[in-house]
Write an enzyme that holds these catalytic residues in place. Structure first.
Site, PDB file in Angstrom:
ATOM      1  N   MET A 111      24.436   9.185   1.676  1.00 50.13           N
ATOM      2  CA  MET A 111      24.316  10.468   2.360  1.00 50.13           C
ATOM      3  C   MET A 111      24.598  10.303   3.853  1.00 50.13           C
ATOM      4  O   MET A 111      25.243  11.145   4.475  1.00 50.13           O
ATOM      5  CB  MET A 111      22.920  11.054   2.133  1.00 50.13           C
ATOM      6  CG  MET A 111      22.761  12.466   2.658  1.00 50.13           C
ATOM      7  SD  MET A 111      23.979  13.613   1.955  1.00 50.13           S
ATOM      8  CE  MET A 111      23.076  14.256   0.537  1.00 50.13           C
ATOM      9  N   PHE A 170     -11.137  -7.524  13.887  1.00 54.05           N
ATOM     10  CA  PHE A 170     -10.066  -7.963  12.998  1.00 54.05           C
ATOM     11  C   PHE A 170      -9.751  -6.877  11.971  1.00 54.05           C
ATOM     12  O   PHE A 170     -10.641  -6.333  11.330  1.00 54.05           O
ATOM     13  CB  PHE A 170     -10.473  -9.257  12.275  1.00 54.05           C
ATOM     14  CG  PHE A 170      -9.428  -9.725  11.299  1.00 54.05           C
ATOM     15  CD1 PHE A 170      -8.178 -10.153  11.747  1.00 54.05           C
ATOM     16  CD2 PHE A 170      -9.676  -9.717   9.936  1.00 54.05           C
ATOM     17  CE1 PHE A 170      -7.203 -10.551  10.856  1.00 54.05           C
ATOM     18  CE2 PHE A 170      -8.709 -10.124   9.037  1.00 54.05           C
ATOM     19  CZ  PHE A 170      -7.465 -10.540   9.489  1.00 54.05           C
ATOM     20  N   GLN A 171      -8.492  -6.548  11.843  1.00 59.95           N
ATOM     21  CA  GLN A 171      -8.009  -5.517  10.917  1.00 59.95           C
ATOM     22  C   GLN A 171      -8.639  -4.155  11.169  1.00 59.95           C
ATOM     23  O   GLN A 171      -8.822  -3.361  10.250  1.00 59.95           O
ATOM     24  CB  GLN A 171      -8.190  -5.947   9.453  1.00 59.95           C
ATOM     25  CG  GLN A 171      -7.278  -7.118   9.084  1.00 59.95           C
ATOM     26  CD  GLN A 171      -7.127  -7.326   7.587  1.00 59.95           C
ATOM     27  OE1 GLN A 171      -8.016  -7.041   6.813  1.00 59.95           O
ATOM     28  NE2 GLN A 171      -5.968  -7.832   7.190  1.00 59.95           N
ATOM     29  N   LYS A 176     -17.342  -0.878   6.187  1.00 58.59           N
ATOM     30  CA  LYS A 176     -17.785  -1.851   5.193  1.00 58.59           C
ATOM     31  C   LYS A 176     -19.303  -1.868   5.039  1.00 58.59           C
ATOM     32  O   LYS A 176     -19.817  -1.976   3.925  1.00 58.59           O
ATOM     33  CB  LYS A 176     -17.291  -3.246   5.616  1.00 58.59           C
ATOM     34  CG  LYS A 176     -17.493  -4.305   4.553  1.00 58.59           C
ATOM     35  CD  LYS A 176     -16.856  -5.629   4.964  1.00 58.59           C
ATOM     36  CE  LYS A 176     -16.931  -6.625   3.818  1.00 58.59           C
ATOM     37  NZ  LYS A 176     -16.283  -7.906   4.193  1.00 58.59           N
ATOM     38  N   GLU A 212       0.818  -1.220   0.000  1.00 58.88           N
ATOM     39  CA  GLU A 212       0.000   0.000   0.000  1.00 58.88           C
ATOM     40  C   GLU A 212       0.847   1.262   0.000  1.00 58.88           C
ATOM     41  O   GLU A 212       0.417   2.309  -0.472  1.00 58.88           O
ATOM     42  CB  GLU A 212      -0.959  -0.003   1.192  1.00 58.88           C
ATOM     43  CG  GLU A 212      -2.083  -1.031   1.075  1.00 58.88           C
ATOM     44  CD  GLU A 212      -1.706  -2.397   1.623  1.00 58.88           C
ATOM     45  OE1 GLU A 212      -0.511  -2.608   1.920  1.00 58.88           O
ATOM     46  OE2 GLU A 212      -2.598  -3.252   1.760  1.00 58.88           O
TER      47      GLU A 212
END
Lengths: 651, 181
Positions: free
Chosen positions: A523, A153-154, A203, A91
């Site tokens: 760097m 969940f999630q 959802k 993502e």
């Protein structure tokens, strides 16, 4: 209404929009012969409403990754073929791609992810977009309304997590507000000072149905009114300061290109004869070949530019925010100058640097206000002084034309990162859109690739996000398929998001990937060399064979180890059609980005690369010290203090 | 350094308070008190923010508050004549021997006794922060069992009114979820 019926409605509406070509409500009216889109409102699911809204906002590509809580929307996407979904491999890639898409076009980029880990993976990309004022809208699934707060969940509180790194965010609480929330999200993302907006959609709301109403009147938010014109008295005060100045410098930032004020900037600096210094994200605000443009300022900016800023009697800051990488030590920053600051965000004015005149407004409008009255006035003496500083910088330059004498710091046959970028600039005619990662290669890009057009350099300036380069380049190329796009990445940052090679292959995105491989986090290594007595802790990298890695993805790859191979490799890369291609440049391991203003040091207190004369002097001293350690009675010639600040004389 | 009182009109949307308090933390503003409550407008709440700072810092907070989409208007009440009030409930130890003394103090401060128990009184006192400070100092020797203050609320005098910028709630938005918290 059954789901099937809703689906049919969605298809009808989608077809109508397609027929209307523009996807706007107005086009829809014509196609239907109806007076108002609301007159033939249909019942849709929340997921379909999301798709309808995206179409109406002009979205053509969505970067994302499916998962449980966003599945209804992914299912609805199958009924909206006009919305092309790009499956990323992480993502974070989706949010960077949306960002790259946005920066390449000025349009809003869209990223989509599921709840929980999907949403948290977007976070780095959202913070990156926030710091660089890039307009993206992130749509995340959320657990069903009734489960919010139960550690389902999630489940994660993504609106809470992104509160400080979004311009605004929404947790949709009712399907009746879904369309309005998305519409506001796009409006907020693209107007004023642009930025990321997140819309979190439970959802159950994606599954519920409602009559789809898409308001046609413009969004009005009582607490959100982006400024347009600057206040007349402040514009007048600014003109007065410009009239009185003898050593003015314009500091041009990202805001110029975001406000499409490039022509106005060019006219202003030409008319008033004011040199223009650029921030990193300001590159492209004006052509770097423009006679008024002196180059980049700041930590790795041109020494002549930093000297000019420190010696100026007037700074005109346009769409920039006096970042610490640009100012160095604030206590000594441009002390002798008066300051004008124009920005669309009033909170930037007097934030880091106290200014004499602050103008809040859209840059294009304000510059036009200034242009109405600004007077022509030569500044030849001032330009001559800057030219002297520049001549000194050129002495120290290592990247030189083939017929010029080589800088003694450069050993024969070494492939320099700086040289690679300069050759790339010349071979592409300076016309490519370059997307960098973060680190030494990014600074070399800024120093050696001169940009002429706005939106042609895409780089993570504010947040300095390693891993940004490849996904942002994919997003940029998909946004502007007509453009030659180069991802210029280091070996460190590339490995943070190199899985997106698969995305580029799956989407057949013709992005040219230049990996500047020095086997170090270069760097950081440079800082360790200067400030941590060369203790290179955790900066050497054992890398994979990048060419084989590319080949594993089915991507052709070329390895370059000598300067003589650059041209052929770049030409072959440009000629390759049909998908991504990778060139690995195996460069000098311990090259240094010069000049450098150490963090917190005065802006004109730079670590410089020694001039050839200084370099030879130092070499003789070392040789003498080695031969007769105790009795060097020859008075050593003084070496510029900045030159000895580094413990080594690296290239 | 001086005391600055800011008044902000905010839309009653979920999370507004979190946005404002997050701003304080994010930008390192040091806030003395924050009070939030409803207004005469159904969809607007009003916050009063008190901070000890220099003028530039207060100015910075005003500008950052304006950046929040849900903030409709912000006023710096120090720039205009205004009234400010704080309220406290103070539970003071008071036995039958010294109860009279406490009641006398309350009378002087125009504080009200709203609960009497065998060993204590609950006193309600309203006024400027200073007055509340003096009162608590004077009752401290009797023993303060517990105390709560609302934080300052403030308002401009006369015609100095916090503008709602012609606020209209967005069409189609339900008011069912209206809560600033």
């Amino acid at each position: 209404m059954s789901d099937d019926k809703a689906a049919t409605n969605a298809e009808t509406l989608a077809k109508t929009l397609e027929a209307g070509a523009g996807g706007s409500a107005g086009a829809c009216e014509q196609a239907n012969g109806e007076a108002d889109i609301r007159a033939e409102a249909v019942v849709l699911t929340g997921a379909e409403i999301v798709c309808e809204c995206l179409l109406r906002e002009g979205v053509d590509i969505v970067f994302g990754y499916p998962g449980g809580a966003i599945l209804p929307t992914y299912d609805a996407l199958t009924r909206y073929p006009q919305l092309h979904h790009v499956l990323t491999r992480h993502e974070q890639g989706a949010s960077h791609m949306a960002d790259g898409y946005a920066r390449a076009t000025g349009k809003v980029g869209v990223a989509m992810a599921t709840s929980g880990p999907g949403a948290t993976n977007l976070v780095t990309g959202i913070a990156t977009a926030m710091m660089d004022s890039s307009p993206i809208v992130c749509i995340t699934g959320q657990v069903p309304t009734g489960a919010i707060g139960t550690d389902a969940f999630q489940e994660t509180d993504v609106t809470g997590i992104t509160l400080p790194i979004t311009k605004h965010n929404y947790l949709v609480t009712s399907i009746d507000e879904l369309a309005e929330d998305i519409r506001e999200a796009f409006h907020i993302a693209r107007t004023g000072r642009p930025g990321p907006v997140l819309v979190d959609i439970p959802k159950d709301i994606q599954i519920q149905t409602t009559e789809f109403v898409y308001p046609t009147e413009p969004v009005t938010l009582p607490g959100y009114k982006p400024p347009r014109r600057g206040r007349a008295d402040q514009v007048e005060a600014a003109l007065e300061l410009i009239r009185e100045s003898r050593r003015p410098v314009i500091l041009a930032g990202h805001g110029i290109s975001m406000a499409n004020a490039n022509a106005e900037l060019a006219e202003l600096c030409e008319r008033a004869q004011i040199p223009v210094a650029l921030t990193l994200l300001g590159k492209g605000a004006i052509s770097e070949r423009h006679p008024m443009c002196v180059g980049m300022m700041g930590m790795h900016g041109g020494a002549e530019v930093n000297h000019a800023i420190q010696q100026a009697d007037l700074l005109i800051a346009l769409g920039m925010r006096f970042d610490d990488r640009v100012t160095g030590n604030l206590a000594t920053y441009a002390k002798g100058s008066r300051k004008i600051h124009v920005d669309i965000d009033s909170s930037e004015i007097n934030k880091n640097v106290r200014v004499d005149v602050g103008i809040v407004g859209d840059l294009r409008e304000v510059l036009r206000q200034l242009l109405d009255r600004v007077e022509r006035r030569p500044n030849d003496a001032w330009f001559d002084r800057i030219a002297e500083w520049r001549a000194d910088s050129e002495l120290r330059e290592i990247v030189r034309p083939a017929d010029a004498p080589r800088h003694p710091a450069v050993s024969e046959g070494k492939l320099l990162g700086a040289q690679v970028i300069r050759d790339l600039f010349e071979l592409t005619g300076g016309n490519a859109v370059t997307v960098t990662d973060v680190g030494q290669h990014q600074m070399w890009e800024a120093q050696y690739y001169q940009h002429e057009r706005p939106h042609s350099l895409i780089t993570s300036g504010g947040l300095g996000t390693m891993g940004f380069g490849l996904p942002a380049a994919i997003g940029a190329k998909m946004a502007r398929p007509d453009q030659e796009v180069w991802a210029i990445v280091g070996d460190g940052g590339f490995q943070m998001t190199s899985m997106e090679l698969a995305t580029a292959v799956q989407e057949k995105v013709k992005v040219n990937i230049a990996v500047i491989n020095n086997g170090f986090l270069g760097m950081v290594r440079q800082w360790q060399e200067f400030f941590y007595e060369e203790r290179y802790n955790q900066t050497p990298m054992v890398n994979p064979d990048f060419c084989k890695l590319a080949e594993a993805y089915g991507i052709p790859a070329i390895r370059v180890t000598e300067r003589g191979q650059i041209e052929d490799a770049v030409n072959a890369t440009r000629a390759q059609a049909g998908g991504p291609i990778l060139v690995e440049f195996v460069v000098e391991k311990e090259e240094i980005v010069f000049p450098m203003v150490p963090a917190g040091a005065d802006l004109d207190d730079m670590i410089r690369r020694p001039t050839p004369a200084e370099f030879e002097q130092k070499r003789r001293e070392r040789a003498a010290a080695k031969a007769t350690p105790a009795e060097t009675d020859a008075e050593p010639e003084p070496v510029a203090p900045a030159a000895v600040a580094g413990t080594r004389f690296g290239v | 350094m001086a005391k600055h009182i800011l008044a902000a009109l905010v839309e009653n949307r979920p999370g507004v308070l979190a946005r404002v308090s997050n701003l304080f933390r994010r930008r390192s503003f040091n806030i003395d008190s924050l009070s939030v409550g409803r207004t005469q407008r159904e969809n607007l709440s009003r916050m009063t923010i008190v901070m000890e700072s220099d003028a530039a810092e207060a100015d910075r907070l005003v500008k950052n508050l304006y950046k929040l989409v849900d903030v409709v208007h912000v006023d710096h009440l120090h720039n205009q004549p205004s009234v400010a009030r704080d309220m406290a409930l103070v539970k003071v130890k008071a036995s039958s021997e010294n109860r009279r003394e406490v009641i006398q103090l309350c009378d002087i401060f125009r504080a009200r006794i709203i609960d009497v128990a065998a060993e204590s009184l609950v006193v309600e006192i309203t006024g400027e922060e200073e007055k509340l400070g003096h009162f608590t100092e004077l009752v401290r020797p009797f023993g303060i069992v517990e105390m709560v203050r609302t934080g300052v609320i403030a308002m401009g005098r006369g015609s100095h009114t916090l503008k709602d910028q012609g606020y209209k709630p967005n069409r189609g938005r339900s008011s069912s979820r209206r809560s600033v918290l």
